[in-house]
Design a protein around this motif. Sequence first.
Motif, PDB file in Angstrom:
ATOM      1  N   MET A   1       2.036  45.195   7.967  1.00  0.00           N
ATOM      2  CA  MET A   1       3.039  44.365   7.487  1.00  0.00           C
ATOM      3  C   MET A   1       4.310  43.829   8.316  1.00  0.00           C
ATOM      4  O   MET A   1       4.653  45.106   9.453  1.00  0.00           O
ATOM      5  N   ASP A   2       3.913  42.429   8.721  1.00  0.00           N
ATOM      6  CA  ASP A   2       4.696  41.633   9.421  1.00  0.00           C
ATOM      7  C   ASP A   2       6.178  41.362   8.821  1.00  0.00           C
ATOM      8  O   ASP A   2       6.324  40.591   8.393  1.00  0.00           O
ATOM      9  N   LEU A   3       7.303  42.074   9.232  1.00  0.00           N
ATOM     10  CA  LEU A   3       9.008  41.160   8.187  1.00  0.00           C
ATOM     11  C   LEU A   3       9.545  40.756   9.052  1.00  0.00           C
ATOM     12  O   LEU A   3      11.023  41.118   9.393  1.00  0.00           O
ATOM     13  N   ASN A   4       9.009  40.927  10.386  1.00  0.00           N
ATOM     14  CA  ASN A   4      10.031  39.801  11.750  1.00  0.00           C
ATOM     15  C   ASN A   4       9.682  37.841  10.977  1.00  0.00           C
ATOM     16  O   ASN A   4       9.904  37.235  11.889  1.00  0.00           O
ATOM     17  N   ARG A   5       9.228  37.755  10.020  1.00  0.00           N
ATOM     18  CA  ARG A   5       8.841  36.440   9.619  1.00  0.00           C
ATOM     19  C   ARG A   5       9.721  36.065   8.520  1.00  0.00           C
ATOM     20  O   ARG A   5      10.261  37.231   7.974  1.00  0.00           O
ATOM     21  N   THR A   6      10.455  34.691   8.005  1.00  0.00           N
ATOM     22  CA  THR A   6      10.838  34.384   7.359  1.00  0.00           C
ATOM     23  C   THR A   6      10.961  34.698   5.967  1.00  0.00           C
ATOM     24  O   THR A   6       9.356  34.316   5.860  1.00  0.00           O
ATOM     25  N   PRO A   7      11.158  34.701   4.986  1.00  0.00           N
ATOM     26  CA  PRO A   7      10.199  34.557   4.059  1.00  0.00           C
ATOM     27  C   PRO A   7       9.841  33.226   3.507  1.00  0.00           C
ATOM     28  O   PRO A   7       8.457  33.570   3.052  1.00  0.00           O
ATOM     29  N   ALA A   8      10.733  32.177   3.901  1.00  0.00           N
ATOM     30  CA  ALA A   8       8.942  31.017   3.783  1.00  0.00           C
ATOM     31  C   ALA A   8       7.533  31.296   4.228  1.00  0.00           C
ATOM     32  O   ALA A   8       6.865  30.952   3.930  1.00  0.00           O
ATOM     33  N   GLN A   9       8.078  31.830   5.232  1.00  0.00           N
ATOM     34  CA  GLN A   9       6.731  31.710   6.820  1.00  0.00           C
ATOM     35  C   GLN A   9       5.720  33.022   5.809  1.00  0.00           C
ATOM     36  O   GLN A   9       4.798  32.470   5.837  1.00  0.00           O
ATOM     37  N   ILE A  10       6.510  33.985   5.477  1.00  0.00           N
ATOM     38  CA  ILE A  10       5.290  34.692   4.646  1.00  0.00           C
ATOM     39  C   ILE A  10       4.872  33.907   3.534  1.00  0.00           C
ATOM     40  O   ILE A  10       3.881  34.223   3.103  1.00  0.00           O
ATOM     41  N   ALA A  11       5.613  33.239   2.800  1.00  0.00           N
ATOM     42  CA  ALA A  11       5.669  32.242   1.203  1.00  0.00           C
ATOM     43  C   ALA A  11       4.002  31.715   1.587  1.00  0.00           C
ATOM     44  O   ALA A  11       3.395  31.334   1.759  1.00  0.00           O
ATOM     45  N   ASN A  12       4.316  30.614   3.074  1.00  0.00           N
ATOM     46  CA  ASN A  12       3.583  29.803   3.535  1.00  0.00           C
ATOM     47  C   ASN A  12       2.167  30.210   3.581  1.00  0.00           C
ATOM     48  O   ASN A  12       1.348  29.866   3.262  1.00  0.00           O
ATOM     49  N   ALA A  13       2.181  31.759   4.171  1.00  0.00           N
ATOM     50  CA  ALA A  13       0.766  32.138   4.611  1.00  0.00           C
ATOM     51  C   ALA A  13       0.612  32.925   3.678  1.00  0.00           C
ATOM     52  O   ALA A  13      -0.671  32.668   3.567  1.00  0.00           O
ATOM     53  N   ALA A  14       1.043  33.117   2.513  1.00  0.00           N
ATOM     54  CA  ALA A  14       0.102  33.147   1.387  1.00  0.00           C
ATOM     55  C   ALA A  14      -0.380  32.504   0.744  1.00  0.00           C
ATOM     56  O   ALA A  14      -1.444  32.150  -0.409  1.00  0.00           O
ATOM     57  N   ALA A  15      -0.129  31.605   0.977  1.00  0.00           N
ATOM     58  CA  ALA A  15      -0.607  29.850  -0.019  1.00  0.00           C
ATOM     59  C   ALA A  15      -1.331  29.556   1.270  1.00  0.00           C
ATOM     60  O   ALA A  15      -2.339  29.012   0.221  1.00  0.00           O
ATOM     61  N   ASP A  16      -1.606  29.761   2.673  1.00  0.00           N
ATOM     62  CA  ASP A  16      -2.543  29.183   3.279  1.00  0.00           C
ATOM     63  C   ASP A  16      -3.800  29.722   2.665  1.00  0.00           C
ATOM     64  O   ASP A  16      -4.579  29.176   2.297  1.00  0.00           O
ATOM     65  N   GLU A  17      -3.169  30.966   2.372  1.00  0.00           N
ATOM     66  CA  GLU A  17      -4.650  31.963   1.813  1.00  0.00           C
ATOM     67  C   GLU A  17      -5.459  31.321   0.564  1.00  0.00           C
ATOM     68  O   GLU A  17      -6.101  31.970   0.590  1.00  0.00           O
TER      69      GLU A  17
END
Length: 131
Positions: A1-17
């Motif tokens: 789990m990479d917690l060094n990303r911003t919430p928006a980056q994490i949400a974008n990664a989920a959307a990409d998946e």
Amino acid sequence: MDLNRTPAQIANAAADEIRTLNHRTIDRKAFEQPGDVAATVEALTRLVQGLPQSLQQLEAGLNKLHDDQRIRLDDLPPEAVSQQEMRRRVVTVTSALQEARVTLSRLDHQLKWAVAPLSHMGGLWEGDEDE
């Protein structure tokens, strides 16, 4: 789990998946067995179950920014922005997030209805295809 990303980056990664999942499953051959469908629905159910907490934390974050007076509006001149107008807009957002959580609850319920019969489906036994 990479917690060094911003919430928006994490949400974008989920959307990409999810977009990747959608492209991968265009081909009906993506699912070789009913268990593949079941496992995918179960994973999506877990995703849906986590979203209400995310939305609640977004709401809390926006309320904290409002309480700390760290929000500005870019569609009105600063002198035209009252605390009442700012509060009205924050409430509009938080109300929408609350309604989204209700909708997600209904989605979670429906996905559980799908998982129940899927859990009893299996592929054909070897040799069944020949009969």
